[in-house]
Design a protein around this motif. Structure first.
Motif, PDB file in Angstrom:
ATOM      1  N   GLY A  23      24.950  36.943-117.923  1.00  5.36           N
ATOM      2  CA  GLY A  23      25.615  38.115-117.371  1.00  5.36           C
ATOM      3  C   GLY A  23      24.671  39.049-116.643  1.00  5.36           C
ATOM      4  N   ALA A  24      23.503  39.302-117.234  1.00  5.03           N
ATOM      5  CA  ALA A  24      22.543  40.205-116.606  1.00  5.03           C
ATOM      6  C   ALA A  24      21.935  39.589-115.347  1.00  5.03           C
ATOM      7  CB  ALA A  24      21.440  40.579-117.595  1.00  5.03           C
ATOM      8  N   GLY A  25      21.835  38.265-115.293  1.00  5.73           N
ATOM      9  CA  GLY A  25      21.381  37.609-114.067  1.00  5.73           C
ATOM     10  C   GLY A  25      22.346  37.875-112.925  1.00  5.73           C
ATOM     11  N   ILE A  26      23.643  37.801-113.217  1.00  3.53           N
ATOM     12  CA  ILE A  26      24.654  38.123-112.213  1.00  3.53           C
ATOM     13  C   ILE A  26      24.545  39.593-111.816  1.00  3.53           C
ATOM     14  CG2 ILE A  26      27.138  38.261-111.772  1.00  3.53           C
ATOM     15  CD1 ILE A  26      27.498  35.962-113.799  1.00  3.53           C
ATOM     16  N   ALA A  27      24.392  40.462-112.816  1.00  5.70           N
ATOM     17  CA  ALA A  27      24.289  41.902-112.551  1.00  5.70           C
ATOM     18  C   ALA A  27      23.074  42.216-111.688  1.00  5.70           C
ATOM     19  CB  ALA A  27      24.208  42.666-113.873  1.00  5.70           C
ATOM     20  N   TRP A  28      21.972  41.535-111.938  1.00  3.59           N
ATOM     21  CA  TRP A  28      20.764  41.780-111.142  1.00  3.59           C
ATOM     22  C   TRP A  28      21.000  41.432-109.680  1.00  3.59           C
ATOM     23  CZ3 TRP A  28      17.157  38.418-108.646  1.00  3.59           C
ATOM     24  CH2 TRP A  28      16.011  39.068-108.183  1.00  3.59           C
ATOM     25  N   LEU A  29      21.645  40.289-109.433  1.00  4.88           N
ATOM     26  CA  LEU A  29      21.902  39.886-108.050  1.00  4.88           C
ATOM     27  C   LEU A  29      22.874  40.842-107.361  1.00  4.88           C
ATOM     28  CD1 LEU A  29      22.076  35.992-108.313  1.00  4.88           C
ATOM     29  CD2 LEU A  29      20.316  37.366-107.207  1.00  4.88           C
ATOM     30  N   LEU A  30      23.908  41.268-108.067  1.00  3.25           N
ATOM     31  CA  LEU A  30      24.853  42.211-107.470  1.00  3.25           C
ATOM     32  C   LEU A  30      24.177  43.553-107.208  1.00  3.25           C
ATOM     33  CD1 LEU A  30      28.095  41.445-109.517  1.00  3.25           C
ATOM     34  CD2 LEU A  30      27.568  40.777-107.161  1.00  3.25           C
ATOM     35  N   SER A  31      23.291  43.978-108.097  1.00  2.00           N
ATOM     36  CA  SER A  31      22.537  45.208-107.866  1.00  2.00           C
ATOM     37  C   SER A  31      21.657  45.081-106.636  1.00  2.00           C
ATOM     38  CB  SER A  31      21.678  45.543-109.099  1.00  2.00           C
ATOM     39  OG  SER A  31      22.480  45.746-110.237  1.00  2.00           O
ATOM     40  N   GLN A  32      21.042  43.903-106.485  1.00  2.00           N
ATOM     41  CA  GLN A  32      20.209  43.670-105.308  1.00  2.00           C
ATOM     42  C   GLN A  32      21.032  43.712-104.024  1.00  2.00           C
ATOM     43  OE1 GLN A  32      16.792  43.162-104.985  1.00  2.00           O
ATOM     44  NE2 GLN A  32      16.691  43.799-107.121  1.00  2.00           N
TER      45      GLN A  32
END
Length: 550
Positions: A180-189
């Motif tokens: 989940g946090a991997g997805i969140a990191w990419l969306l934040s980027q």
């Protein structure tokens, strides 16, 4: 002497380090293009597709323009907490938008994910806005529908197993190749407001804590992220590292076995907001106070888990006669039933379901499994007696009425009898290669370091050496449950002696004695003691050389 079934993955002869490294890569499915493995590139937001990224940005920027609240709905484990922190920080600090609110459900009051209870808490305070889930929501069909009717735009970001029907959200960003946090990191980027390496510390932390497969994109996040985590400027993590006496560079073990349990303890024992505060605080004093508190909660969690596991073991009657273990009790603490289930799997090597009951008549359960039995699929076949369920093939959660626990046990056993063979219930010890003793040196250890980080999908290599002579053996540990050995490849014990340690192998003491010849399966490691470095074999299993090992 032990219950492992040894499985040699390759019987190709190994004469030098280069051959061995090629063999190890082959065992991991890497035979031609090795560059992405040794120098992995960080994933980019566009892997979700331009349409999804543009839609995500439009929804966020529209909410900001209209001054609508943006609620980040996470989960109470490390993955969900880290993902919530990443999305919240990107919007709060990156976009300088203060009307963004993190929401972590309470395990005991709200249940898992975007539940009816958590949605009611949100909608009672905010009448419209943008609701973004992280690490949950893919199965929240009715809740998303209700949120939409109430005037919310909804973005679901999740990696858990999809059902046939997807929620009717404005946007669904799903992959099972990232946590989940991997997805969140990419969306934040994708918002293009933070430095390219910002947030890698939390993405790495969550990927390890969630026991994600360390291949592909996950490997890249951890490969790069361990450096970012070791050099993090977050006061909360720095305070936790100091409290745990961890020094850079951090390892997967440091994160998975020392840091993550303390962050998870918060959501297991009570609400998880203090773990989120620890990640996000910019104040050293608060960080140190939170670190001490999380450490205290973790000690309480450890003691509770130990007591519950001993009780649960006592409930398991004739484990060899059953395919599936189901235990439950009204005194069980909901926050640690997953840990107890995992311990039961390691003890009995059976899929294990642990249920905590409360006075309302509702029971909540957690399941852990073995590779031959998909617990998420099994629960889907029992949906008629469940109030809710979700998860992965190896781990899942569920709820049901207390009166249905016996039915659950019986029907799970039926599925186990049909789907599990006797050989499925014997743990397999995978061995990468049989190697000559002469290959075990510092050069090999250095070469193995280039294969790191190790974890699911890229396990630390297991080697087999046959016919080692036991020079010395003794019990160690407070309960004498570990072995310390000196092993030699020669009849002359003064030559080529190496230290070895076997954690949890104390039961072999008395069956193996000095002068015995043994076959040993092990990892090659560096042992540092009082400033001195030495090679050490970390023993996975031992068998007398005369035994039929393979």
């Amino acid at each position: 002497m032990t219950s492992y079934l040894w499985k040699l993955l390759s019987d190709a002869p190994v004469e030098n380090v280069e051959q061995l490294i090629d063999l190890l890569l082959g065992n991991r499915g890497i035979s031609s293009n090795k560059e992405p493995f040794f120098s992995p590139r960080l994933p980019e937001p566009l892997l979700f597709g331009q349409e999804k990224i543009s839609r995500f940005k439009d929804l966020v920027f529209s909410a900001v323009r209209d001054n609508l609240p943006i609620i980040i709905h996470g989960d109470y484990d490390v993955d969900g907490i880290c993902g919530t922190a990443l999305l919240w920080e990107a919007i709060y600090f990156g976009l300088n938008y203060k009307n963004v609110i993190p929401f972590i459900p309470d395990r005991f009051d709200d249940g898992y994910g975007l539940s009816t209870d958590s949605l009611e808490k949100i909608t009672s305070k905010y009448k419209r806005g943008l609701l973004i889930t992280n690490d949950c929501g893919i199965a929240s069909i009715s809740q998303v529908e209700k949120a939409k009717k109430l005037g919310f735009n909804v973005v679901i970001t999740d990696h858990h197993q999809q059902a046939k029907q997807l929620p009717s959200a404005d946007l669904v960003v799903w992959t099972d190749q990232l946590c989940g946090a991997g997805i969140a990191w990419l969306l934040s980027q994708s918002l293009e407001v933070m430095d390219g390496f910002w947030g890698l510390d939390l993405a790495c932390l969550a990927t390890i804590a969630d026991v994600a497969m360390l291949v592909g994109m996950n490997r890249a996040l951890v490969w790069h992220g361990l450096n970012a985590l070791s050099a993090t400027t977050r006061p909360g993590l720095q305070a936790l590292f100091q409290l745990c006496e961890l020094k850079a560079p951090l390892s997967v073990y440091d994160v998975g076995w020392i840091i993550a349990p303390r962050l998870n303890a918060c959501g297991r024992m009570e609400g998880a907001y203090d773990a989120l505060r620890l990640l996000c605080t910019r104040h050293t004093g608060q960080a140190q106070e939170l670190a001490r508190y999380l450490d205290l909660l973790n000690r309480e969690r450890q003691e509770l888990t130990k007591k519950m596991f001993e009780h649960a073991k006592g409930q398991v009657a004739s484990p060899k006669e059953r395919r599936i273990i189901v235990v439950g009790h009204e005194t069980y603490h909901e926050g640690v039933i997953g840990l107890v289930a995992g311990k039961l799997v390691r003890e009995f090597y059976r899929p294990s379901f642990v249920v905590a009951c409360d006075n309302s008549g509702l029971a909540k359960g957690s399941a852990r499994s073995i590779s031959a039995f998909d617990v998420a699929r099994a629960l889907s076949q029992l949906s008629d007696i469940l109030e809710g369920y979700g998860g992965h093939p190896m781990a899942a959660g569920f709820s049901l009425r207390k009166e249905n626990i016996k039915v659950l046990s019986d029907r799970l056993e039926e599925l186990g009898q049909k789907g599990l063979r006797e050989q499925d219930l014997v743990p397999i010890l995978n061995i990468d290669a049989c190697v000559p003793f002469s290959l075990l040196d510092w050069g090999l250890l250095k070469a193995l370091g280039k294969l790191e980080p190790f974890g699911q999908g890229n396990p630390e290599p297991n080697f087999l050496v046959r016919g080692l002579k036991v020079v010395d053996i003794k019990l160690i540990g407070s309960h004498n449950d570990h072995l310390k050995l000196k092993l030699s490849d020669s009849e002359e014990a003064s030559f080529n002696i190496v230290d070895a340690v076997g954690f949890g192998l104390g039961s072999l003491y008395g069956q193996i004695h000095p002068g015995c010849l043994v076959d040993a399966v092990f990892n090659l490691q560096e042992n540092v003691w009082q400033g001195n470095k030495a090679l050490q074999l970390k023993i996975s299993d031992l068998k007398l050389a005369s035994a039929d090992s393979l």
